[in-house]
Structure formats: C-alpha cells, structure tokens
Design a protein around this motif. Sequence first.
Motif, PDB file in Angstrom:
ATOM      1  N   LEU A 169       4.158 -12.516  -3.276  1.00 12.01           N
ATOM      2  CA  LEU A 169       2.970 -11.826  -3.785  1.00 12.01           C
ATOM      3  C   LEU A 169       1.753 -12.750  -3.781  1.00 12.01           C
ATOM      4  O   LEU A 169       0.647 -12.331  -3.408  1.00 12.01           O
ATOM      5  CB  LEU A 169       3.247 -11.278  -5.182  1.00 12.01           C
ATOM      6  CG  LEU A 169       2.195 -10.349  -5.774  1.00 12.01           C
ATOM      7  CD1 LEU A 169       1.844  -9.197  -4.834  1.00 12.01           C
ATOM      8  CD2 LEU A 169       2.681  -9.804  -7.112  1.00 12.01           C
ATOM      9  N   ARG A 178       0.299 -12.987  -0.355  1.00  9.11           N
ATOM     10  CA  ARG A 178      -0.543 -11.818  -0.056  1.00  9.11           C
ATOM     11  C   ARG A 178      -1.927 -11.994  -0.670  1.00  9.11           C
ATOM     12  O   ARG A 178      -2.938 -11.728  -0.034  1.00  9.11           O
ATOM     13  CB  ARG A 178       0.122 -10.534  -0.576  1.00  9.11           C
ATOM     14  CG  ARG A 178      -0.753  -9.317  -0.527  1.00  9.11           C
ATOM     15  CD  ARG A 178      -1.190  -8.966   0.896  1.00  9.11           C
ATOM     16  NE  ARG A 178      -2.089  -7.832   0.890  1.00  9.11           N
ATOM     17  CZ  ARG A 178      -3.237  -7.795   1.555  1.00  9.11           C
ATOM     18  NH1 ARG A 178      -3.616  -8.810   2.300  1.00  9.11           N
ATOM     19  NH2 ARG A 178      -3.993  -6.722   1.499  1.00  9.11           N
ATOM     20  N   ARG A 231       5.001  -8.465 -11.851  1.00 11.22           N
ATOM     21  CA  ARG A 231       4.585  -8.384 -10.439  1.00 11.22           C
ATOM     22  C   ARG A 231       4.276  -6.936 -10.086  1.00 11.22           C
ATOM     23  O   ARG A 231       3.382  -6.661  -9.280  1.00 11.22           O
ATOM     24  CB  ARG A 231       5.665  -8.968  -9.518  1.00 11.22           C
ATOM     25  CG  ARG A 231       5.666 -10.494  -9.499  1.00 11.22           C
ATOM     26  CD  ARG A 231       6.591 -11.042  -8.417  1.00 11.22           C
ATOM     27  NE  ARG A 231       7.964 -10.601  -8.582  1.00 11.22           N
ATOM     28  CZ  ARG A 231       8.861 -11.197  -9.359  1.00 11.22           C
ATOM     29  NH1 ARG A 231       8.548 -12.279 -10.053  1.00 11.22           N
ATOM     30  NH2 ARG A 231      10.093 -10.730  -9.438  1.00 11.22           N
ATOM     31  N   SER A 274       0.839  -5.599  -8.480  1.00 19.90           N
ATOM     32  CA  SER A 274       0.754  -4.701  -7.319  1.00 19.90           C
ATOM     33  C   SER A 274      -0.117  -3.496  -7.624  1.00 19.90           C
ATOM     34  O   SER A 274      -0.949  -3.096  -6.794  1.00 19.90           O
ATOM     35  CB  SER A 274       2.157  -4.246  -6.891  1.00 19.90           C
ATOM     36  OG  SER A 274       2.848  -5.328  -6.312  1.00 19.90           O
ATOM     37  N   LEU A 309      -3.751  -4.626  -7.651  1.00 16.89           N
ATOM     38  CA  LEU A 309      -4.284  -4.784  -6.295  1.00 16.89           C
ATOM     39  C   LEU A 309      -4.712  -3.437  -5.720  1.00 16.89           C
ATOM     40  O   LEU A 309      -5.781  -3.319  -5.120  1.00 16.89           O
ATOM     41  CB  LEU A 309      -3.243  -5.449  -5.378  1.00 16.89           C
ATOM     42  CG  LEU A 309      -3.053  -6.943  -5.578  1.00 16.89           C
ATOM     43  CD1 LEU A 309      -1.828  -7.430  -4.802  1.00 16.89           C
ATOM     44  CD2 LEU A 309      -4.296  -7.714  -5.155  1.00 16.89           C
ATOM     45  N   SER A 341      -0.727  -4.159  -1.628  1.00 10.80           N
ATOM     46  CA  SER A 341       0.113  -5.236  -2.129  1.00 10.80           C
ATOM     47  C   SER A 341       1.060  -5.632  -1.002  1.00 10.80           C
ATOM     48  O   SER A 341       0.733  -5.464   0.174  1.00 10.80           O
ATOM     49  CB  SER A 341       0.879  -4.764  -3.370  1.00 10.80           C
ATOM     50  OG  SER A 341       1.603  -5.843  -3.933  1.00 10.80           O
TER      51      SER A 341
END
Length: 165
Positions: free
Chosen positions: A18, A21, A140, A144, A147, A154
């Motif tokens: 993550l 990204r 997480r 996501s 995002l 994500s």
Amino acid sequence: MNHPEQMFNYHSWANQTLLNRIKELPANVLREEVNTAFPTIAQAFSHIYAVESVWYRVLNGDRMQEALEMCMPLEKENLLHSAVQFANDFAQSAEYYKEWLRDQDDLERTILLENPYAGTRETRLSEIVLHVVNHGTYHRGNVSAMLRQLGHASTMNDYSLFWYQ
C-alpha cells in the motif's frame, strides 16, 4: 514457519504494498483531509505504526500501560513523514518482529495482559501477533477508502494475493 509468523509476514508485505502505491501519487495525498475514520492517510499510518510499536513492547515484557505511554506519542510525531519514511519505519518494525518471532519457542504461552481499556486477561503471544495483523488489515482498508475519496485508486493487498508473491 508457523501461522502467526506467516500472517505477520503478510502484514508487512501489505503495508509495503500500500505504501508503494502511495509513493506513486502526489506527496500531498498523505495530508489531504477526508471525512472518514482518520482525517488524513498520514494519521492512519501513524496510528498503525504506533499501535504496532505498543504491542511489540508488550510482547517483550512491558506492561501495556507503559508501552502505551512510550509509543502512542508516535501518532503525532510521525504525521509529517513521507511515504518513504513510513515504509522505512514499517520495514524496521518488521525486522524487530521477525527477530522476536524467530526467538520464540512457544507462541501459545500466555501472559497476563493488563489492558487499561478492557481489563486484565491471560493472552497467548500468538493472539497478540494476530491482533497486530488484524489491526493493520482493518486500517489499511480505511486507507484504501480514503484514497478512493481523494480520487485515487488503491491497490490490492489481500492475503490471497500475498500467497502468490
């Protein structure tokens, strides 16, 4: 490799996946405000890291109250970190955990956990490791969603993808 160790390896991989990204996105994405569980992605990662640090100290014999007092200030201290700095922090933490896991003969051994929020109970070391993993997975998911709210895709970081890495 035992199950808690395998799950912790997944947790470490997912954090890095993550963060990799996020490194692809504009740097300000970490501090853009959204209306969700955390005001910013940086705050979410700071929280994951601080809690991971608390549990590491508990696993190494600190009372939970002491671990909280030592580690929870990291939530504020790390707010200005870049994605690279967060990745480095999590990589270092993962090394500490992996070394600790290698040194354990019995992850089913219990300790008396005095949780100032929930009370006292006997807790297996394996349960604590799995809690760290579960806590990271939960947040997480928050990241996501954040995002997406900020207009960015994500990346998949599911355990089933980890199997093939």
